[in-house]
Design a protein around this motif. Sequence first.
Motif, PDB file in Angstrom:
ATOM      1  N   MET A 116      45.006  59.666  37.986  1.00 29.11           N
ATOM      2  CA  MET A 116      45.052  58.303  38.494  1.00 29.11           C
ATOM      3  C   MET A 116      43.774  57.585  38.042  1.00 29.11           C
ATOM      4  O   MET A 116      42.677  58.101  38.231  1.00 29.11           O
ATOM      5  CB  MET A 116      45.167  58.331  40.014  1.00 29.11           C
ATOM      6  CG  MET A 116      45.073  56.960  40.652  1.00 29.11           C
ATOM      7  SD  MET A 116      45.921  56.944  42.230  1.00 29.11           S
ATOM      8  CE  MET A 116      47.079  55.663  41.907  1.00 29.11           C
ATOM      9  N   PRO A 117      43.916  56.391  37.468  1.00 31.08           N
ATOM     10  CA  PRO A 117      42.731  55.671  36.995  1.00 31.08           C
ATOM     11  C   PRO A 117      41.868  55.165  38.153  1.00 31.08           C
ATOM     12  O   PRO A 117      42.371  54.776  39.201  1.00 31.08           O
ATOM     13  CB  PRO A 117      43.311  54.509  36.201  1.00 31.08           C
ATOM     14  CG  PRO A 117      44.713  54.368  36.639  1.00 31.08           C
ATOM     15  CD  PRO A 117      45.146  55.695  37.174  1.00 31.08           C
ATOM     16  N   ASP A 118      40.559  55.199  37.936  1.00 32.78           N
ATOM     17  CA  ASP A 118      39.666  54.676  38.959  1.00 32.78           C
ATOM     18  C   ASP A 118      39.398  53.187  38.693  1.00 32.78           C
ATOM     19  O   ASP A 118      39.944  52.603  37.766  1.00 32.78           O
ATOM     20  CB  ASP A 118      38.375  55.486  39.028  1.00 32.78           C
ATOM     21  CG  ASP A 118      37.558  55.414  37.747  1.00 32.78           C
ATOM     22  OD1 ASP A 118      37.883  54.615  36.856  1.00 32.78           O
ATOM     23  OD2 ASP A 118      36.567  56.154  37.653  1.00 32.78           O
ATOM     24  N   GLU A 119      38.564  52.580  39.526  1.00 34.73           N
ATOM     25  CA  GLU A 119      38.294  51.140  39.409  1.00 34.73           C
ATOM     26  C   GLU A 119      37.672  50.779  38.068  1.00 34.73           C
ATOM     27  O   GLU A 119      37.988  49.735  37.495  1.00 34.73           O
ATOM     28  CB  GLU A 119      37.384  50.684  40.553  1.00 34.73           C
ATOM     29  CG  GLU A 119      38.074  50.658  41.895  1.00 34.73           C
ATOM     30  CD  GLU A 119      37.169  50.146  42.999  1.00 34.73           C
ATOM     31  OE1 GLU A 119      36.273  49.342  42.719  1.00 34.73           O
ATOM     32  OE2 GLU A 119      37.374  50.574  44.146  1.00 34.73           O
ATOM     33  N   ALA A 120      36.797  51.622  37.558  1.00 30.36           N
ATOM     34  CA  ALA A 120      36.165  51.351  36.264  1.00 30.36           C
ATOM     35  C   ALA A 120      37.200  51.350  35.149  1.00 30.36           C
ATOM     36  O   ALA A 120      37.160  50.489  34.249  1.00 30.36           O
ATOM     37  CB  ALA A 120      35.080  52.373  35.977  1.00 30.36           C
ATOM     38  N   ASP A 121      38.148  52.287  35.193  1.00 31.59           N
ATOM     39  CA  ASP A 121      39.206  52.324  34.183  1.00 31.59           C
ATOM     40  C   ASP A 121      40.068  51.071  34.249  1.00 31.59           C
ATOM     41  O   ASP A 121      40.418  50.487  33.220  1.00 31.59           O
ATOM     42  CB  ASP A 121      40.101  53.557  34.378  1.00 31.59           C
ATOM     43  CG  ASP A 121      39.392  54.864  34.066  1.00 31.59           C
ATOM     44  OD1 ASP A 121      38.444  54.845  33.245  1.00 31.59           O
ATOM     45  OD2 ASP A 121      39.784  55.897  34.642  1.00 31.59           O
ATOM     46  N   LEU A 122      40.417  50.666  35.451  1.00 27.53           N
ATOM     47  CA  LEU A 122      41.230  49.468  35.624  1.00 27.53           C
ATOM     48  C   LEU A 122      40.492  48.220  35.144  1.00 27.53           C
ATOM     49  O   LEU A 122      41.076  47.346  34.500  1.00 27.53           O
ATOM     50  CB  LEU A 122      41.646  49.312  37.083  1.00 27.53           C
ATOM     51  CG  LEU A 122      42.579  50.387  37.623  1.00 27.53           C
ATOM     52  CD1 LEU A 122      42.775  50.213  39.124  1.00 27.53           C
ATOM     53  CD2 LEU A 122      43.913  50.357  36.898  1.00 27.53           C
TER      54      LEU A 122
ATOM     55  N   THR B 186      38.102  48.089  32.864  1.00 25.99           N
ATOM     56  CA  THR B 186      38.017  48.155  31.407  1.00 25.99           C
ATOM     57  C   THR B 186      39.335  47.747  30.778  1.00 25.99           C
ATOM     58  O   THR B 186      39.369  47.001  29.796  1.00 25.99           O
ATOM     59  CB  THR B 186      37.625  49.580  30.956  1.00 25.99           C
ATOM     60  OG1 THR B 186      36.359  49.912  31.522  1.00 25.99           O
ATOM     61  CG2 THR B 186      37.564  49.680  29.452  1.00 25.99           C
ATOM     62  N   GLU B 187      40.423  48.201  31.344  1.00 22.14           N
ATOM     63  CA  GLU B 187      41.751  47.847  30.842  1.00 22.14           C
ATOM     64  C   GLU B 187      41.998  46.343  30.969  1.00 22.14           C
ATOM     65  O   GLU B 187      42.503  45.701  30.044  1.00 22.14           O
ATOM     66  CB  GLU B 187      42.822  48.626  31.608  1.00 22.14           C
ATOM     67  CG  GLU B 187      44.222  48.396  31.092  1.00 22.14           C
ATOM     68  CD  GLU B 187      45.252  49.219  31.851  1.00 22.14           C
ATOM     69  OE1 GLU B 187      46.325  48.674  32.115  1.00 22.14           O
ATOM     70  OE2 GLU B 187      44.952  50.390  32.164  1.00 22.14           O
ATOM     71  N   GLN B 188      41.610  45.766  32.086  1.00 26.37           N
ATOM     72  CA  GLN B 188      41.800  44.337  32.291  1.00 26.37           C
ATOM     73  C   GLN B 188      40.933  43.538  31.311  1.00 26.37           C
ATOM     74  O   GLN B 188      41.379  42.561  30.733  1.00 26.37           O
ATOM     75  CB  GLN B 188      41.461  43.939  33.720  1.00 26.37           C
ATOM     76  CG  GLN B 188      41.688  42.457  33.974  1.00 26.37           C
ATOM     77  CD  GLN B 188      41.423  42.067  35.414  1.00 26.37           C
ATOM     78  OE1 GLN B 188      41.077  42.893  36.243  1.00 26.37           O
ATOM     79  NE2 GLN B 188      41.594  40.795  35.708  1.00 26.37           N
ATOM     80  N   GLN B 189      39.691  43.967  31.134  1.00 33.13           N
ATOM     81  CA  GLN B 189      38.794  43.288  30.207  1.00 33.13           C
ATOM     82  C   GLN B 189      39.355  43.330  28.785  1.00 33.13           C
ATOM     83  O   GLN B 189      39.342  42.330  28.070  1.00 33.13           O
ATOM     84  CB  GLN B 189      37.410  43.923  30.247  1.00 33.13           C
ATOM     85  CG  GLN B 189      36.406  43.233  29.352  1.00 33.13           C
ATOM     86  CD  GLN B 189      35.053  43.913  29.393  1.00 33.13           C
ATOM     87  OE1 GLN B 189      34.945  45.091  29.756  1.00 33.13           O
ATOM     88  NE2 GLN B 189      34.023  43.195  29.036  1.00 33.13           N
ATOM     89  N   SER B 190      39.857  44.457  28.376  1.00 39.27           N
ATOM     90  CA  SER B 190      40.444  44.604  27.052  1.00 39.27           C
ATOM     91  C   SER B 190      41.656  43.697  26.882  1.00 39.27           C
ATOM     92  O   SER B 190      41.833  43.054  25.847  1.00 39.27           O
ATOM     93  CB  SER B 190      40.838  46.062  26.824  1.00 39.27           C
ATOM     94  OG  SER B 190      41.463  46.213  25.582  1.00 39.27           O
ATOM     95  N   SER B 191      42.471  43.625  27.905  1.00 40.22           N
ATOM     96  CA  SER B 191      43.651  42.769  27.879  1.00 40.22           C
ATOM     97  C   SER B 191      43.265  41.296  27.774  1.00 40.22           C
ATOM     98  O   SER B 191      43.850  40.542  26.991  1.00 40.22           O
ATOM     99  CB  SER B 191      44.486  43.013  29.139  1.00 40.22           C
ATOM    100  OG  SER B 191      45.583  42.154  29.172  1.00 40.22           O
TER     101      SER B 191
END
Length: 72
Positions: free
Chosen positions: A1-7, A9-14
């Motif tokens: 399960m992704p943690d807050e940092a992963d989420l 980073t994913e949002q920033q990339s998007s």
Amino acid sequence: MPDEADLATEQQSSELSRAINRIRKSATAGKGSKTCNDCGEEIPEARRDLGFRFCIGCAETRERKQSLFADD
């Protein structure tokens, strides 16, 4: 399960990908305007060569407004 940092980073990339796509769509083929379509300020030749129609200040303002009202 992704943690807050992963989420985050994913949002920033998007968001970055969407911003780049908007910029690519707004740049037209050929030479851009000699003056900004919004404020009338002269646009540097290097920027015109890329097809831009807005000065940097007006382009930044437009991009901020677009990101505020972008569909998620």
